[in-house]
Motif scaffolding. Structure first.
Motif, mmCIF file in Angstrom:
data_model
loop_
_atom_site.group_PDB
_atom_site.id
_atom_site.type_symbol
_atom_site.label_atom_id
_atom_site.label_comp_id
_atom_site.label_asym_id
_atom_site.label_seq_id
_atom_site.Cartn_x
_atom_site.Cartn_y
_atom_site.Cartn_z
ATOM 1 N N UNK A 173 0.797 -1.217 0.000
ATOM 2 C CA UNK A 173 0.000 0.000 0.000
ATOM 3 C C UNK A 173 0.831 1.270 0.000
ATOM 4 N N UNK A 174 0.160 2.389 0.267
ATOM 5 C CA UNK A 174 0.788 3.703 0.149
ATOM 6 C C UNK A 174 1.459 4.136 1.445
ATOM 7 N N UNK A 175 2.367 3.342 1.915
ATOM 8 C CA UNK A 175 3.173 3.722 3.065
ATOM 9 C C UNK A 175 4.310 4.630 2.603
ATOM 10 N N UNK A 176 4.866 5.418 3.521
ATOM 11 C CA UNK A 176 5.986 6.254 3.129
ATOM 12 C C UNK A 176 7.192 5.392 2.758
ATOM 13 N N UNK A 177 7.264 4.208 3.360
ATOM 14 C CA UNK A 177 8.374 3.316 3.042
ATOM 15 C C UNK A 177 8.339 2.852 1.585
ATOM 16 N N UNK A 178 7.132 2.754 1.042
ATOM 17 C CA UNK A 178 7.013 2.346 -0.360
ATOM 18 C C UNK A 178 7.782 3.290 -1.266
ATOM 19 N N UNK A 179 7.569 4.592 -1.084
ATOM 20 C CA UNK A 179 8.217 5.579 -1.944
ATOM 21 C C UNK A 179 9.711 5.666 -1.642
ATOM 22 N N UNK A 180 10.078 5.541 -0.370
ATOM 23 C CA UNK A 180 11.494 5.611 -0.009
ATOM 24 C C UNK A 180 12.272 4.432 -0.584
ATOM 25 N N UNK A 181 11.696 3.231 -0.488
ATOM 26 C CA UNK A 181 12.362 2.052 -1.031
ATOM 27 C C UNK A 181 12.482 2.158 -2.547
ATOM 28 N N UNK A 182 11.413 2.605 -3.200
ATOM 29 C CA UNK A 182 11.445 2.744 -4.660
ATOM 30 C C UNK A 182 12.507 3.736 -5.093
ATOM 31 N N UNK A 183 12.631 4.833 -4.361
ATOM 32 C CA UNK A 183 13.633 5.838 -4.698
ATOM 33 C C UNK A 183 15.046 5.290 -4.509
ATOM 34 N N UNK A 184 15.270 4.571 -3.411
ATOM 35 C CA UNK A 184 16.590 4.006 -3.144
ATOM 36 C C UNK A 184 16.960 2.943 -4.176
ATOM 37 N N UNK A 185 16.007 2.100 -4.529
ATOM 38 C CA UNK A 185 16.255 1.058 -5.533
ATOM 39 C C UNK A 185 16.561 1.684 -6.886
ATOM 40 N N UNK A 186 15.826 2.726 -7.247
ATOM 41 C CA UNK A 186 16.067 3.395 -8.524
ATOM 42 C C UNK A 186 17.473 3.969 -8.586
ATOM 43 N N UNK A 187 17.921 4.574 -7.482
ATOM 44 C CA UNK A 187 19.275 5.147 -7.448
ATOM 45 C C UNK A 187 20.332 4.054 -7.578
ATOM 46 N N UNK A 188 20.169 2.963 -6.827
ATOM 47 C CA UNK A 188 21.132 1.868 -6.892
ATOM 48 C C UNK A 188 21.165 1.251 -8.282
ATOM 49 N N UNK A 189 20.006 0.987 -8.851
ATOM 50 C CA UNK A 189 19.944 0.358 -10.172
ATOM 51 C C UNK A 189 20.606 1.225 -11.232
ATOM 52 N N UNK A 190 20.421 2.522 -11.138
ATOM 53 C CA UNK A 190 21.026 3.433 -12.109
ATOM 54 C C UNK A 190 22.546 3.404 -12.017
ATOM 55 N N UNK A 191 23.067 3.377 -10.804
ATOM 56 C CA UNK A 191 24.520 3.292 -10.615
ATOM 57 C C UNK A 191 25.052 1.961 -11.135
ATOM 58 N N UNK A 192 24.375 0.868 -10.808
ATOM 59 C CA UNK A 192 24.825 -0.452 -11.253
ATOM 60 C C UNK A 192 24.809 -0.551 -12.775
ATOM 61 N N UNK A 193 23.779 0.007 -13.406
ATOM 62 C CA UNK A 193 23.707 -0.027 -14.865
ATOM 63 C C UNK A 193 24.831 0.772 -15.495
ATOM 64 N N UNK A 194 25.207 1.874 -14.853
ATOM 65 C CA UNK A 194 26.236 2.749 -15.413
ATOM 66 C C UNK A 194 27.626 2.130 -15.328
ATOM 67 N N UNK A 195 27.913 1.402 -14.261
ATOM 68 C CA UNK A 195 29.277 0.923 -14.041
ATOM 69 C C UNK A 195 29.512 -0.500 -14.547
ATOM 70 N N UNK A 196 28.455 -1.229 -14.876
ATOM 71 C CA UNK A 196 28.616 -2.627 -15.283
ATOM 72 C C UNK A 196 29.105 -2.724 -16.720
ATOM 73 N N UNK A 197 29.887 -3.777 -16.985
ATOM 74 C CA UNK A 197 30.500 -3.981 -18.292
ATOM 75 C C UNK A 197 30.084 -5.327 -18.882
ATOM 76 N N UNK A 198 30.165 -5.437 -20.214
ATOM 77 C CA UNK A 198 29.972 -6.701 -20.937
ATOM 78 C C UNK A 198 28.636 -7.377 -20.628
ATOM 79 N N UNK A 199 27.613 -6.562 -20.385
ATOM 80 C CA UNK A 199 26.293 -7.119 -20.135
ATOM 81 C C UNK A 199 26.076 -7.622 -18.733
ATOM 82 N N UNK A 200 27.051 -7.441 -17.840
ATOM 83 C CA UNK A 200 26.917 -7.938 -16.471
ATOM 84 C C UNK A 200 25.821 -7.191 -15.709
ATOM 85 N N UNK A 201 25.377 -6.029 -16.232
ATOM 86 C CA UNK A 201 24.280 -5.307 -15.586
ATOM 87 C C UNK A 201 22.997 -6.137 -15.592
#
Length: 222
Positions: A173-201
């Protein structure tokens, strides 16, 4: 599980591949677009597996078969729309592997939503990053020898945030944790996609996103 469900899942995957193969022949100059159609479409299968309660062993077996086909297609051009991207990459194999790992991890825990987060972040986030970056990426930057664009990274973050939010909203549901977790995951995923090589992302992004969202949920919601 009713056989009709399994047939529907297989038919969905087959239709996705047929569409990509058709577009690869109609648009041979844009292999990245057709590959991402398979990338995004096949990722949505995790939702069908979750909603229909497909057993873990079927998901793991399907992942193993897809991974074997991906490795074979690097030698024999079985599905050129998937692997012909003009660069050395084992992304398709890692993508299949990540699905199997996440199903084996979260299905026994009865937490399939986190497997869905990992795969959907990879499917939609990385898919949108590639499409937006290749067409609108005017502001580039380099990281670990790879050239990325701020437009593509923004698309990655936005799609990842939306995918994670929608999954968590459906479960907690619409807990504040929902938005906080989504924001944190989005930031991590973006960093991982940027630094990964040879399709390892295709391995680091889904596994990292799923694990991070699971740990944050356990911490904030327990």
């Amino acid at each position: 599980m009713h056989p009709t469900i399994l047939i529907a899942v297989v038919a969905f995957l087959a239709a996705t591949i047929v569409l990509a193969e058709t577009l690869s022949r109609l648009m041979p100059s844009d292999p990245e677009l057709t590959r991402k159609i398979v990338h995004v479409g096949s990722g949505n299968v995790i939702l069908l597996a979750w909603w229909f309660g497909i057993p873990a062993w079927i998901g793991i077996a399907a992942s193993a078969i897809a991974g074997a086909m991906a490795l074979l297609s690097y030698v024999v051009p079985l599905l050129p729309s998937i692997n012909s991207v003009g660069r050395k990459s084992f992304g398709t194999f890692f993508y299949a592997l990540s699905m199997g790992v996440l199903v084996a991890w979260f299905w026994p825990l009865d937490r399939p939503q986190f497997a869905a987060i990992g795969i959907l972040v990879m499917a939609w986030g990385d898919g949108m990053a590639a499409i937006v970056g290749s067409r609108f990426g005017q502001h580039q930057y380099r990281v670990l020898g790879s050239t990325k664009s701020w437009e593509g990274s923004l698309a990655m973050a936005t799609a990842s945030f939306i995918a994670t939010s929608l999954v968590l909203l459906s479960v907690q549901g619409t807990l504040w944790q929902t938005w906080a977790i989504a924001l944190a995951v989005a930031a991590l995923a973006t960093v991982l996609e940027a630094v990964s090589q040879l399709g390892i992302d295709n391995l680091t992004v889904p596994l990292g996103s799923a694990a991070f969202s699971f740990c944050l949920s356990q911490w904030w919601l327990s």
